[in-house]
Design a protein around this motif. Sequence first.
Motif, PDB file in Angstrom:
ATOM      1  N   GLU A 186       4.150   6.348   2.196  1.00  0.00           N
ATOM      2  CA  GLU A 186       3.954   7.785   2.417  1.00  0.00           C
ATOM      3  C   GLU A 186       4.020   8.137   3.894  1.00  0.00           C
ATOM      4  N   ALA A 187       3.516   7.242   4.755  1.00  0.00           N
ATOM      5  CA  ALA A 187       3.583   7.498   6.190  1.00  0.00           C
ATOM      6  C   ALA A 187       5.022   7.512   6.678  1.00  0.00           C
ATOM      7  N   PRO A 205       0.828  -1.213   0.000  1.00  0.00           N
ATOM      8  CA  PRO A 205       0.000   0.000   0.000  1.00  0.00           C
ATOM      9  C   PRO A 205       0.863   1.264   0.000  1.00  0.00           C
ATOM     10  N   LYS A 206       0.484   2.209  -0.840  1.00  0.00           N
ATOM     11  CA  LYS A 206       1.244   3.458  -0.922  1.00  0.00           C
ATOM     12  C   LYS A 206       1.179   4.238   0.381  1.00  0.00           C
ATOM     13  N   GLU A 207       0.094   4.041   1.136  1.00  0.00           N
ATOM     14  CA  GLU A 207      -0.057   4.787   2.384  1.00  0.00           C
ATOM     15  C   GLU A 207       1.063   4.479   3.360  1.00  0.00           C
TER      16      GLU A 207
END
Length: 321
Positions: free
Chosen positions: A218-219, A213-215
Amino acid sequence: MTTIASNAPASADRERSRTPDPGVAAARRRRRILSQWLFIAPAVLYMLAFFGYPLVRNVVMSFQQYTPATYFTGEAPFNGLDNWRAVFTDALFGASLWHTLLFTVGSLAGQFAIGMALAVFFSRRFPLSGIMRSLLLLPWLIPMVVAGTVWRRVLDQETGVLNEALQGLRLTSSTIPWLSSPDFALLSVVLVNIWIGIPFNMVILYGGLQEIPKEIREAAVLDGASPLRAFFGVTLPMMRPVVTVVLVLGFMSTVKILDLILALTNGGPAHATETLGTHTYQLSFLQLDFGQGAVVGNVLILISMVFAVIYLRANRDGLGR
């Protein structure tokens, strides 16, 4: 009371009718097991005929004095450990084992590093990315012999395109013997194999990157991690099952490569590119010593089986996650 007493035998009969007979249950279980075996029987027979028999035959041959005359007389007397002793005491076997190690490790390192870099690069959408990925698959689709023949012309010392380009750019003052010098031959073969294996690594690793997941990435960046630190601290650990499968499959396909080396150097010069695969070929089909060739082949099979077990365990752990 009379009603209750009369209903008790009836309920007991119904309960007995619901309880399956042990004999019937056992028969059903046997039929189910038989049907399962019937489904996998074709695959088992195929494996035994085309993999099991040749493997057993190769092991038996390594303990026999197997010569071309055997094909006419049918006689292949057992000679105990003579073939194994002759192979293991031959200096060329040790050199072949060392070259196989260098060739395999160098190829895997280059293929994985460049394949991962390209996978990360293409994970960001941009115009024509799909077309570029398709073009990068071409080296993987070309047969090994064809790729080896083309690269033999490219790396030729006198008429090769690479030497002409290097001299045209004034990077070298003389031609480099890429395939005719023991100092450069193994390195050249490794570089060609890296070129061939990059697409496989890129495709599998690209698919693994798409599952993260890109999240999460990014986190990590929002928490202050640099892109490089986020990759090694977050992305790469999450891709561990995919990385393991890529490396193990790459090892199993690289350690037994024969056609590419034969097309490029034929194991030369001065046995500088002799690997276990080419050594087996030399013993069996040039020296016609099939017993000693079977010994080297068994060593190669044993190494591949070890990493096949590692692959199966890694694949099982990956599916378990």
